[in-house]
Design a protein around this motif. Structure first.
Motif, PDB file in Angstrom:
ATOM      1  N   GLU A 113      36.830 -37.513  64.875  1.00  9.90           N
ATOM      2  CA  GLU A 113      37.472 -37.808  66.287  1.00  9.90           C
ATOM      3  C   GLU A 113      36.889 -38.764  66.912  1.00  9.90           C
ATOM      4  N   VAL A 121      45.844 -24.669  68.445  1.00 11.91           N
ATOM      5  CA  VAL A 121      44.654 -25.404  67.936  1.00 11.91           C
ATOM      6  C   VAL A 121      45.203 -25.793  66.526  1.00 11.91           C
ATOM      7  N   GLY A 122      44.872 -27.139  66.110  1.00 14.20           N
ATOM      8  CA  GLY A 122      45.055 -27.439  64.684  1.00 14.20           C
ATOM      9  C   GLY A 122      46.436 -28.019  64.545  1.00 14.20           C
ATOM     10  N   THR A 123      47.310 -28.039  65.348  1.00 16.89           N
ATOM     11  CA  THR A 123      48.778 -28.343  65.371  1.00 16.89           C
ATOM     12  C   THR A 123      48.698 -29.771  65.979  1.00 16.89           C
ATOM     13  N   VAL A 160      41.851 -35.291  73.015  1.00 19.03           N
ATOM     14  CA  VAL A 160      42.292 -35.891  71.852  1.00 19.03           C
ATOM     15  C   VAL A 160      42.591 -37.274  71.779  1.00 19.03           C
ATOM     16  N   LYS A 213      46.819 -34.532  67.438  1.00 20.92           N
ATOM     17  CA  LYS A 213      46.679 -33.213  66.650  1.00 20.92           C
ATOM     18  C   LYS A 213      45.484 -32.486  67.652  1.00 20.92           C
ATOM     19  N   TYR A 214      45.693 -31.340  67.894  1.00 18.70           N
ATOM     20  CA  TYR A 214      45.072 -30.485  68.887  1.00 18.70           C
ATOM     21  C   TYR A 214      43.979 -29.838  68.124  1.00 18.70           C
ATOM     22  N   ASP A 215      42.964 -30.428  67.443  1.00 16.95           N
ATOM     23  CA  ASP A 215      41.823 -29.835  66.936  1.00 16.95           C
ATOM     24  C   ASP A 215      40.803 -29.597  68.005  1.00 16.95           C
ATOM     25  N   THR A 219      35.815 -22.279  69.822  1.00 16.79           N
ATOM     26  CA  THR A 219      36.826 -21.674  69.693  1.00 16.79           C
ATOM     27  C   THR A 219      37.880 -21.866  70.919  1.00 16.79           C
TER      28      THR A 219
END
Ligand SMILES: [Cu+2]
Length: 579
Positions: free
Chosen positions: A183, A455-457, A478, A544-546, A552
């Motif tokens: 990132e 998260v992760g999508t 992001v 991508k929302y990592d 968490t």
């Protein structure tokens, strides 16, 4: 229809009378005319890292400790020292020459712990006109530093949802910058103040610095594995427009609307590069790497480098140098892209290679041209930026050509989205006391959070601009891919769905499209975190929302217009990355 946008205001103004047809920007006070006329251009050198820009000294292993403090610097030989706000790394800032003077150099993959201690006055001095309708604690100076482009946990983000009151005098903000890959690759980030309702003022006062990330390819040295210029041949160019008053102080105008201090956009009539007024730069006849940052509050720049100042537009255009852009906000691309103009909105960056080999002995200009549709920005013209004096001798030859591909770089190429969100950009009641801008027809903090990516999508966000101007939309957390821009009938869309404060979010504008989606500009091939949302178009981005390793969900961030007058009132909304 109840809603009044500035687009409508302008349109009706033009119809109504010649008086009303005056551009609304004519209202802005330029009190500093006499000061400006005194300022001879190109008589002082551009500050550079280690020579006017302080390269921050760590306070410990992978640690920095800054204090926000007031200093005064002479920004032009004909001006007295100008009081300004700065980030002190503990050095006392003797090495800072101008109003922009701090750079952190960090390594991709190596986290940093950073603190910012507020050592500024308790309340705003008279040269910084706070609008207490917008701030959480009246005229108290409340600071909060945001690392623009950083991939960090919400509580390290410098984020007004997490900390609406910011940090007052004597308080310290502590943050952990992950610098995590992929990132946060080698790139130019910047840190600047993000205090709620006062970002425009705190940045205007000087609270901005550069944050350069390096990696094993982009070492900053010469030679390097990529084959691009480095060392003294890599030049940061932070461009900011300002006004001065007759005493040489920074001047920020106030509104002439009763009960209002805030103005819609701050535009300067003097250009500063790396914190000095209209400087010059000596270069050798060889390749250089220029790293541009538009650090203006509200001005969109159309930068180019050329020789003669010809009246003939075609002549002038022929005269422009080719620039090879190798990256933007989200780091280096896979290949260079040849351009002649760099259209940069506030917050945007361009990483560029320029070849001065054939210009030995010549004097060139870095210019700021008029913008062309569909990019729209009400800034008065300010065409001169910097003079470039090309010498006749080369002390270190460096790379002899532009590399055909860029080692370690990447194009943005995300997979398919799981969701599409429709975000509207609205302006309510311009030139009247209730005037504000917004996203989704709601205020920043008053409504529940509606944007909640898992998260992760991967999601597509569609910025639907129903105002008359371009808004540089910036997202925290992001980096995104620009998918395209679709022309549409904003008036019909607004007519169909407009409420009191604009068009609410969530309404697909596709039925109002007037043509097919246009592909991203060639200079949008890599990852970005600020995108121009132009009037008459809806702009689709994909992200991508990592979250950073060990962080968490849920985590809450903000996205906003980077015209910071707009952000302050009230073109910003939270979003939460949910489990
Ligand atoms: Cu805006």
């Amino acid at each position: 229809m109840i809603i009044t946008t500035r687009r409508n205001f302008l349109k009706y103004g033009v119809r109504a009378s010649a008086v009303l047809a005056l551009p609304w920007t004519a209202r802005q006070v330029f009190a500093a005319g006499p000061a400006r006329r005194r300022l001879t251009k190109y008589i002082q050198p551009l500050p550079l890292p280690g020579a006017g820009i302080v390269v921050a000294t760590p306070s410990g292993a992978n640690q920095y400790a800054f204090a926000q403090t007031e200093i005064a610097r002479q920004l032009h030989p004909d001006l007295p020292p100008t009081p300004l706000w700065a980030y002190d790394d503990g050095s006392g800032l003797a090495g800072q020459a101008g109003s922009f003077g701090m750079a952190v150099v960090a390594q991709s993959g190596t986290p940093l712990d950073v603190s910012y201690s507020n050592n500024l006055p308790e309340t705003y001095p008279h040269w910084i006109p706070v609008d207490t309708r917008l701030t959480p604690l009246g005229n108290q100076v409340r600071l909060m530093t945001h690392l623009h482009g950083a991939f960090v946990a919400a509580d390290s983000d410098g984020n007004p949802v997490i900390r609406p009151h910011g940090f007052g005098r004597g308080q310290t903000q502590t943050v952990h910058y992950t610098n995590q890959l992929p990132e946060n690759p080698a790139s130019l980030l910047w840190f600047h103040d993000h205090g709620l309702g006062a970002t425009r003022l705190n940045v205007f006062a000087g609270l901005a610095g550069a944050y350069i990330l390096r990696d094993e390819f982009d070492t900053g040295n010469e030679p390097n594995p990529i084959g691009i210029p480095g060392g003294a041949y890599e030049i940061p160019l932070v461009i900011q427009d300002r006004q001065f008053n007759e005493h040489g102080r920074f001047f920020y105008p106030t509104s002439d609307i009763e009960g209002v201090t805030w103005i819609g956009e701050y535009f300067g009539d003097v250009m500063l590069v790396n914190g000095k007024v209209w400087p010059f730069l000596n270069v050798e006849p060889r390749l250089y790497r220029f790293r541009f940052l538009n650090g203006c509050n509200a001005r969109i720049l159309n930068l180019n480098i050329g020789g003669r100042d010809d009246d003939d537009r075609e002549e002038r255009e022929r005269d422009r140098l080719h620039l090879w852009q190798i990256g933007a906000e989200g780091g280096m691309w896979d290949i260079p892209v040849r351009v002649k103009h760099l259209v940069l909105a506030p917050g945007e960056r361009a990483d560029v290679i320029v070849n001065f080999t054939n210009f030995a002995g010549q004097t060139l200009m870095l210019k700021n041209d008029k913008l062309h549709m569909p990019v729209s920005n009400p800034a008065p013209q300010l065409p001169q930026v910097m003079q470039i004096r090309v010498g006749t001798t080369v002390s270190q030859p460096g790379p002899s050509s532009i590399p055909p591909s860029l080692l370690g770089g990447r194009a943005a190429n995300l997979g398919n989205p799981v969701a599409t969100r429709y975000i509207t950009l609205n302006e309510f009641d311009p030139e009247e006391a209730p005037w504000f801008l917004n996203l989704n027809a709601v205020r920043f903090g008053r409504e529940p959070i509606t944007e909640t990516p898992t998260v992760g999508t991967i999601e597509d966000w569609v910025y639907i601009n129903v105002t008359g101007d371009t808004h540089p939309m910036h997202s925290h957390l992001v980096n995104f891919q620009v998918i395209g821009r679709t022309p549409f009938d904003a008036e019909d869309y607004e007519e169909a769905y407009g409420r009191r404060h604009g068009v609410p979010g969530g309404i697909d504008p596709t039925p109002f499209a007037t043509g097919p989606m246009l592909p991203p500009d060639p200079t949008e091939r890599g990852f970005k975190e600020t995108v121009k949302a132009n009037p008459g178009q809806f702009t689709t981005i994909r992200a991508k929302y990592d979250l950073p390793a060990g962080v968490t969900a849920p985590q809450t961030y903000v996205y906003h217009c980077h015209i910071i007058e707009h952000e302050d009132n009230d073109m910003m909304r939270p979003f939460t990355v949910i489990p």
